[in-house]
Structures are given as structure tokens and as C-alpha cells.
Write an enzyme that holds these catalytic residues in place. Structure first.
Site, mmCIF file in Angstrom:
data_model
loop_
_atom_site.group_PDB
_atom_site.id
_atom_site.type_symbol
_atom_site.label_atom_id
_atom_site.label_comp_id
_atom_site.label_asym_id
_atom_site.label_seq_id
_atom_site.Cartn_x
_atom_site.Cartn_y
_atom_site.Cartn_z
ATOM 1 N N GLY A 136 -9.226 4.285 6.403
ATOM 2 C CA GLY A 136 -8.937 5.644 6.876
ATOM 3 C C GLY A 136 -7.520 5.991 7.078
ATOM 4 C CG PHE A 137 -5.985 6.854 10.000
ATOM 5 C CD1 PHE A 137 -5.468 8.023 9.993
ATOM 6 C CD2 PHE A 137 -7.431 6.609 10.280
ATOM 7 C CE1 PHE A 137 -6.248 9.205 9.986
ATOM 8 C CE2 PHE A 137 -8.129 8.066 10.482
ATOM 9 C CZ PHE A 137 -7.431 9.160 10.081
ATOM 10 C CG MET A 197 -8.177 7.479 2.230
ATOM 11 S SD MET A 197 -7.250 7.688 3.743
ATOM 12 C CE MET A 197 -6.662 6.101 3.707
ATOM 13 N N GLY A 207 -3.834 -3.948 8.586
ATOM 14 C CA GLY A 207 -3.332 -4.789 9.938
ATOM 15 C C GLY A 207 -2.503 -5.969 9.460
ATOM 16 C CG ASP A 264 -5.224 2.889 0.495
ATOM 17 O OD1 ASP A 264 -6.176 1.917 0.425
ATOM 18 O OD2 ASP A 264 -4.082 2.391 0.836
ATOM 19 C CG ASP A 309 -6.640 -2.644 2.604
ATOM 20 O OD1 ASP A 309 -5.686 -2.280 3.198
ATOM 21 O OD2 ASP A 309 -7.182 -1.601 1.916
ATOM 22 C CG MET A 362 -11.303 4.033 1.491
ATOM 23 S SD MET A 362 -9.893 3.780 2.619
ATOM 24 C CE MET A 362 -8.594 3.859 1.383
ATOM 25 C CG HIS A 403 -3.882 -1.424 -1.764
ATOM 26 N ND1 HIS A 403 -5.042 -2.076 -2.049
ATOM 27 C CD2 HIS A 403 -4.366 -0.556 -0.898
ATOM 28 C CE1 HIS A 403 -6.024 -1.574 -1.456
ATOM 29 N NE2 HIS A 403 -5.528 -0.535 -0.674
ATOM 30 C CG MET A 433 -12.157 -2.427 4.130
ATOM 31 S SD MET A 433 -10.480 -1.743 3.651
ATOM 32 C CE MET A 433 -9.643 -1.294 4.851
ATOM 33 C CG HIS A 455 -9.106 0.787 -1.039
ATOM 34 N ND1 HIS A 455 -8.689 0.524 0.155
ATOM 35 C CD2 HIS A 455 -10.502 0.819 -0.855
ATOM 36 C CE1 HIS A 455 -9.549 0.220 0.821
ATOM 37 N NE2 HIS A 455 -10.870 0.828 0.439
ATOM 38 C CB SER A 494 -0.857 0.069 1.145
ATOM 39 O OG SER A 494 -1.528 1.113 1.363
ATOM 40 N N GLY A 541 0.750 -2.293 4.104
ATOM 41 C CA GLY A 541 1.464 -0.907 4.100
ATOM 42 C C GLY A 541 2.657 -0.693 4.909
HETATM 43 C C1 DX5 Z 1 -6.925 1.770 5.072
HETATM 44 C C2 DX5 Z 1 -6.214 1.503 3.876
HETATM 45 C C3 DX5 Z 1 -5.071 0.617 3.877
HETATM 46 C C4 DX5 Z 1 -3.792 0.897 4.564
HETATM 47 C C5 DX5 Z 1 -3.452 -0.436 5.002
HETATM 48 O O1 DX5 Z 1 -7.880 2.704 4.999
HETATM 49 O O2 DX5 Z 1 -6.957 1.030 3.101
HETATM 50 O O3 DX5 Z 1 -4.696 0.104 2.503
HETATM 51 O O4 DX5 Z 1 -2.905 1.443 3.872
HETATM 52 O O5 DX5 Z 1 -2.251 -0.024 5.756
HETATM 53 P P1 DX5 Z 1 -1.504 -1.181 6.887
HETATM 54 O O6 DX5 Z 1 -1.057 -2.280 6.184
HETATM 55 O O7 DX5 Z 1 -0.389 -0.588 7.755
HETATM 56 O O8 DX5 Z 1 -2.738 -1.528 7.994
HETATM 57 ZN ZN ZN Z 2 -6.669 0.322 0.877
#
Ligand code: DX5
Ligand code: ZN
Length: 220
Positions: free
Chosen positions: A141-142, A36, A176, A34, A174, A67, A32, A136, A65, A7, A196
Site C-alpha cells: 500500500g505504501f 493500487m 523496506g 505499483d 518488495d 494491488m 517495478h 512482500m 505489481h 519502484s 523505492g
Molecule cells: C508497496 C509497494 C512497493 C513500494 C516499496 O505496496 O509494493 O513496491 O513502492 O517502497 P519502499 O522500497 O520505499 O519500501
Molecule cells: Zn510493489
């Protein structure tokens, strides 16, 4: 074969190409991305100019992705800046079928995602119409949040349905994902794993060494 989709959100934005080159050397296929909007999720990431800029020198599959609220407004823009897969959120579309059709009409693959609290039964009817189902395993978001264990049951349920109906839909997870829980999601039945912070800002390993670690687990 399970694929890794690093990510971009956790990459070093002051020297992005350096990180991307490292992924390339490690034979990573998917990136990937993201996006937002500060509305659908309480964070703002990046948009078209960044995606377009990195498209020029990188031939990863761009797994975008979204969001964002009502993504139907921007499907053409994502095509123009180089997305290959456009994943939208169930909760963000007032007309989901129309949004799915619009993505297909531009020749891109369609992904459908849903927030952890959304009833999984609402997603099931769409499995036949989409190319990818993004589960998810954190609140979107983070980056850097902890994996929600109940995601494993969701992966298993979707895997069983896809296999039973012999559908071509891929399963992506996606949020953690770390080297220590990778095996669990693979065993549950994913095809694509987003990671990520554990790949881009690992305390012990460089990007390429961490990718190697993931590949070893995948090949076990
Ligand atoms: C969160 C994103 C993820 C994020 C994953 O909203 O969709 O793609 O970057 O990050 P990690 O792998 O650090 O949880
Ligand atoms: Zn994502």
C-alpha cells in the site's frame, strides 16, 4: 546475478523522465510499477495512462505489481499499455488459476504475490505455474515502510523449494529494502530486489550513486 527493480512509486512525478533517464544510464533492466485501487490496499497510485506514456521512451522490463481486486478484469489493458510481467495477489483473486492462465494467454510473465499475514503454504502449490514469486516484506500500500524481518525465512523457504524442484520461478522481494539490509535478502536467496524510497529519495545519494551502491553490494 541479482537485479534491482526500482519502484516507480517513489519517483518524482513532476519530472518522471529525468528519473527514468538516470536509471537507464545506470543500466537498470527492471522497472517495478505499483498499481493500487484503493480497495485491495488503502491507497490509490496510478494506472494505464501513466504506464502507456512511459512505455514509449523506455525499454525496461515493466514489472507491474497489481494491488487491485479481481485483476482478471484488466489483464488485456495491462498488455496494451506495455506490461511485461503482471504480478497479482493471492488474496485478490476469486479464481486464481483462471487469472494466471489469462496473463499467460497474452504472452506476459506471471508473478504471484501475497500479503505478510497470508500463510506461505498456500503459495507453494503455485510455484510450478508462475514465473515469479513476489514476497512482500511490508504490508502492501505504501512506500517508505520498515522491512519485516520474518520475510527472510519466507525467502529461504521458497528458495529451497525452487532449487529442490529445479523450477525456473524467480524470487522478488518488495518493501523496506535499503542499502543496509540488501545483503541479507541476497543471502536469503532473492533474484530481484524492489527498492523505492531508498533509491529515488535517498538523503545522501543521487539515484545513480545509490544504484552504484546497490550494485557494489550485489557484486561482493
Ligand atoms: C508497496 C509497494 C512497493 C513500494 C516499496 O505496496 O509494493 O513496491 O513502492 O517502497 P519502499 O522500497 O520505499 O519500501
Ligand atoms: Zn510493489
Amino acid at each position: 546475478m541479482v537485479e534491482i527493480a526500482p519502484s516507480l512509486l517513489s519517483a518524482n512525478f513532476s519530472n518522471l523522465q529525468k528519473d527514468l533517464d538516470e536509471l537507464k544510464k545506470s543500466n537498470i533492466k527492471y522497472l517495478h510499477i505499483d498499481v493500487m485501487d484503493g480497495k485491495f490496499v488503502p491507497n490509490i497510485s496510478f494506472g494505464f495512462p501513466i504506464i502507456k506514456a512511459i512505455r514509449k521512451d523506455n525499454d525496461f522490463v515493466f514489472d507491474t505489481h497489481l494491488m487491485i481486486e479481481e485483476p482478471i478484469r484488466y489483464i488485456e489493458n495491462f498488455k496494451k499499455c506495455g506490461s511485461d510481467i503482471v504480478t497479482i495477489h493471492y488474496e485478490a483473486c476469486s479464481n486464481l488459476d483462471e487469472t494466471i492462465e489469462k496473463i499467460k494467454s497474452f504472452g506476459m510473465k506471471v508473478g504471484l504475490s501475497f500479503k505478510p499475514k497470508t500463510d506461505i503454504n498456500k503459495i507453494i502449490p503455485y510455484l510450478e505455474k508462475i514465473d515469479l514469486c513476489l514476497i512482500m516484506s511490508v504490508e502492501p500500500g505504501f512506500g517508505g515502510q520498515s522491512f519485516m524481518e520474518d520475510s527472510l525465512e519466507k525467502i529461504k523457504k521458497i528458495r529451497a523449494l525452487i532449487d529442490e524442484k529445479n523450477l525456473s520461478c524467480l524470487i522478488e522481494v518488495d518493501g523496506g529494502i535499503k542499502d543496509f539490509n540488501l545483503k541479507k535478502v541476497i543471502d536469503a536467496g532473492v533474484d530481484l530486489v524492489v527498492s523505492g524510497s531508498d533509491i529515488f529519495s535517498n538523503n545522501e545519494n543521487s539515484i545513480s550513486r545509490q544504484v552504484e551502491k546497490y550494485k557494489k553490494i550485489i557484486n561482493e
